[in-house]
Scaffold this active site. Sequence first.
Site, mmCIF file in Angstrom:
data_model
loop_
_atom_site.group_PDB
_atom_site.id
_atom_site.type_symbol
_atom_site.label_atom_id
_atom_site.label_comp_id
_atom_site.label_asym_id
_atom_site.label_seq_id
_atom_site.Cartn_x
_atom_site.Cartn_y
_atom_site.Cartn_z
ATOM 1 N N ASP A 49 3.494 7.539 -0.351
ATOM 2 C CA ASP A 49 2.600 8.258 -1.259
ATOM 3 C C ASP A 49 1.196 8.315 -0.668
ATOM 4 O O ASP A 49 0.504 7.301 -0.578
ATOM 5 C CB ASP A 49 2.543 7.534 -2.609
ATOM 6 C CG ASP A 49 1.626 8.246 -3.590
ATOM 7 O OD1 ASP A 49 2.108 9.150 -4.292
ATOM 8 O OD2 ASP A 49 0.419 7.911 -3.637
ATOM 9 N N TYR A 54 -7.185 10.217 0.491
ATOM 10 C CA TYR A 54 -7.028 8.955 1.222
ATOM 11 C C TYR A 54 -7.403 9.099 2.699
ATOM 12 O O TYR A 54 -7.523 8.092 3.403
ATOM 13 C CB TYR A 54 -5.596 8.409 1.099
ATOM 14 C CG TYR A 54 -5.069 8.254 -0.311
ATOM 15 C CD1 TYR A 54 -5.908 8.359 -1.422
ATOM 16 C CD2 TYR A 54 -3.720 8.022 -0.554
ATOM 17 C CE1 TYR A 54 -5.413 8.240 -2.714
ATOM 18 C CE2 TYR A 54 -3.227 7.894 -1.846
ATOM 19 C CZ TYR A 54 -4.076 8.012 -2.927
ATOM 20 O OH TYR A 54 -3.584 7.897 -4.191
ATOM 21 N N LYS A 79 -1.274 15.031 -2.538
ATOM 22 C CA LYS A 79 -1.898 15.485 -3.793
ATOM 23 C C LYS A 79 -3.076 16.410 -3.512
ATOM 24 O O LYS A 79 -3.770 16.232 -2.495
ATOM 25 C CB LYS A 79 -2.408 14.268 -4.600
ATOM 26 C CG LYS A 79 -1.409 13.121 -4.654
ATOM 27 C CD LYS A 79 -1.874 11.965 -5.515
ATOM 28 C CE LYS A 79 -0.930 10.777 -5.369
ATOM 29 N NZ LYS A 79 -1.241 9.884 -4.244
ATOM 30 N N HIS A 112 -3.898 15.711 -8.493
ATOM 31 C CA HIS A 112 -4.317 14.300 -8.450
ATOM 32 C C HIS A 112 -4.922 13.826 -9.791
ATOM 33 O O HIS A 112 -4.605 12.755 -10.276
ATOM 34 C CB HIS A 112 -5.327 14.125 -7.306
ATOM 35 C CG HIS A 112 -5.377 12.744 -6.747
ATOM 36 N ND1 HIS A 112 -5.592 12.485 -5.413
ATOM 37 C CD2 HIS A 112 -5.254 11.523 -7.333
ATOM 38 C CE1 HIS A 112 -5.588 11.175 -5.213
ATOM 39 N NE2 HIS A 112 -5.399 10.580 -6.355
HETATM 40 N N1 NAP Z 1 -2.669 9.122 -8.437
HETATM 41 C C1 NAP Z 1 -3.710 8.315 -8.454
HETATM 42 O O1 NAP Z 1 -4.772 8.614 -9.020
HETATM 43 C C2 NAP Z 1 -3.635 7.010 -7.739
HETATM 44 C C3 NAP Z 1 -4.636 6.049 -7.927
HETATM 45 C C4 NAP Z 1 -4.520 4.829 -7.278
HETATM 46 C C5 NAP Z 1 -3.425 4.585 -6.465
HETATM 47 N N2 NAP Z 1 -2.462 5.542 -6.269
HETATM 48 C C6 NAP Z 1 -1.280 5.300 -5.399
HETATM 49 O O2 NAP Z 1 -0.618 4.110 -5.820
HETATM 50 C C7 NAP Z 1 -0.554 3.190 -4.724
HETATM 51 C C8 NAP Z 1 -0.588 1.757 -5.226
HETATM 52 O O3 NAP Z 1 -1.763 1.505 -5.961
HETATM 53 P P1 NAP Z 1 -3.006 0.627 -5.416
HETATM 54 O O4 NAP Z 1 -3.047 0.695 -3.941
HETATM 55 O O5 NAP Z 1 -4.202 1.095 -6.151
HETATM 56 O O6 NAP Z 1 -2.736 -0.838 -5.941
HETATM 57 P P2 NAP Z 1 -1.541 -1.901 -5.910
HETATM 58 O O7 NAP Z 1 -0.385 -1.389 -5.138
HETATM 59 O O8 NAP Z 1 -1.365 -2.366 -7.305
HETATM 60 O O9 NAP Z 1 -2.218 -3.127 -5.145
HETATM 61 C C9 NAP Z 1 -2.596 -3.042 -3.798
HETATM 62 C C10 NAP Z 1 -3.438 -4.281 -3.489
HETATM 63 O O10 NAP Z 1 -2.675 -5.469 -3.674
HETATM 64 C C11 NAP Z 1 -2.514 -6.155 -2.435
HETATM 65 N N3 NAP Z 1 -1.090 -6.564 -2.379
HETATM 66 C C12 NAP Z 1 -0.016 -5.779 -2.131
HETATM 67 N N4 NAP Z 1 1.129 -6.482 -2.200
HETATM 68 C C13 NAP Z 1 0.775 -7.751 -2.508
HETATM 69 C C14 NAP Z 1 1.521 -8.936 -2.704
HETATM 70 N N5 NAP Z 1 2.846 -8.949 -2.614
HETATM 71 N N6 NAP Z 1 0.835 -10.073 -3.018
HETATM 72 C C15 NAP Z 1 -0.514 -10.070 -3.115
HETATM 73 N N7 NAP Z 1 -1.271 -8.957 -2.945
HETATM 74 C C16 NAP Z 1 -0.639 -7.806 -2.636
HETATM 75 C C17 NAP Z 1 -2.906 -5.178 -1.343
HETATM 76 O O11 NAP Z 1 -3.562 -5.814 -0.267
HETATM 77 P P3 NAP Z 1 -3.090 -5.699 1.282
HETATM 78 O O12 NAP Z 1 -2.976 -4.250 1.652
HETATM 79 O O13 NAP Z 1 -4.155 -6.423 2.020
HETATM 80 O O14 NAP Z 1 -1.752 -6.403 1.335
HETATM 81 C C18 NAP Z 1 -3.916 -4.293 -2.069
HETATM 82 O O15 NAP Z 1 -5.197 -4.903 -2.066
HETATM 83 C C19 NAP Z 1 -1.782 3.603 -3.890
HETATM 84 O O16 NAP Z 1 -1.773 3.046 -2.587
HETATM 85 C C20 NAP Z 1 -1.676 5.098 -3.934
HETATM 86 O O17 NAP Z 1 -0.667 5.562 -3.054
HETATM 87 C C21 NAP Z 1 -2.554 6.745 -6.912
#
Ligand code: NAP
Length: 276
Positions: A49, A54, A79, A112
């Site tokens: 994704d 990004y 997106k 988005h």
């Molecule tokens: N449509 C939208 O508006 C929108 C908004 C936000 C996000 N997204 C999408 O959703 C994806 C996921 O959301 P997100 O990146 O915001 O947050 P998330 O996946 O909830 O959390 C990512 C964070 O947690 C850490 N992490 C990952 N796995 C872990 C584990 N097993 N134990 C401890 N820490 C861990 C990562 O650090 P490290 O990388 O250092 O491991 C990173 O800092 C995004 O990457 C993006 O593709 C979409």
Amino acid sequence: MITSINDCTTLNNGVKMPWFGLGVYKSQPGEEVETAVRLAIEHGYRSVDTAKLYNNEEGVGKAIRDSGIRREDIFVTTKVWNTDQGFDNTLKAFEASRKRLGMDYVDLYLIHWPGTRLYKETWKALEKLYKDGYVRAIGVSNFNIHHIETLLADCEFVPMVNQVEYHPRLTQTELLAYCKSHNIQFEAWSPLMRGQLLQDETIRRIADAHGKTPAQVILRWDLEHGVVTIPKSVRKERIQENADIFDFTLSSEEVAAIDALNRNERVGPDPDTFDF
Ligand SMILES: NC(=O)c1ccc[n+]([C@@H]2O[C@H](COP(=O)([O-])OP(=O)(O)OC[C@H]3O[C@@H](n4cnc5c(N)ncnc54)[C@H](OP(=O)(O)O)[C@@H]3O)[C@@H](O)[C@H]2O)c1
């Protein structure tokens, strides 16, 4: 029951989308994102994704090309960003994303954020891209019920996906039920609440009972709810850990205990008040 990283949901147009994938928000362009996508594919991930915002679509495309896995076996989402909304701008933005990815087609293209004025025109552009065969599925992100209702009032295709913030502190029960009843696949962003939930006592207790980590329990909870999930990590051990969720299930009592952690608390903006 979802028992493999290869298991897919079937979208309302018949296209299959993996229940599980890699998020790459804040994965740095170039080596960092390329390594994350490469490691994820090596660990069995088949969905990535990304988004124009990004700034890492090139790296995502390169890592997929270099992986040796056939393009049709990887599901790629990107997106259209807020400043590119509107019919013509969206068509141009899509073409630029497609070029950066270096792909003939994209599997899923999302609006988005809804914004307030242009999302109906933007949706028409997504419908055109879908009919012209450049995207296999189209959907929305950060849409509340009223945004979707506005689209449904005069659209040709019902969105296939709604990707929203979703985790145990923000369970969005009404929106989830609405999407299910309209055959719109619900997808969780920030499923781990960006790491803020990993010390929660209820989640830790359930994790200990299964010999799993808190992150694995939260991601499995998504699957138990029929929610697609895309945790982000750039670290090998976490990429592996997050994908190791297909050999256990949560009981209905455990799911209910996690549901009860809801506080309607967001890490991101509220779609009804955001201003960017
Ligand atoms: N449509 C939208 O508006 C929108 C908004 C936000 C996000 N997204 C999408 O959703 C994806 C996921 O959301 P997100 O990146 O915001 O947050 P998330 O996946 O909830 O959390 C990512 C964070 O947690 C850490 N992490 C990952 N796995 C872990 C584990 N097993 N134990 C401890 N820490 C861990 C990562 O650090 P490290 O990388 O250092 O491991 C990173 O800092 C995004 O990457 C993006 O593709 C979409």
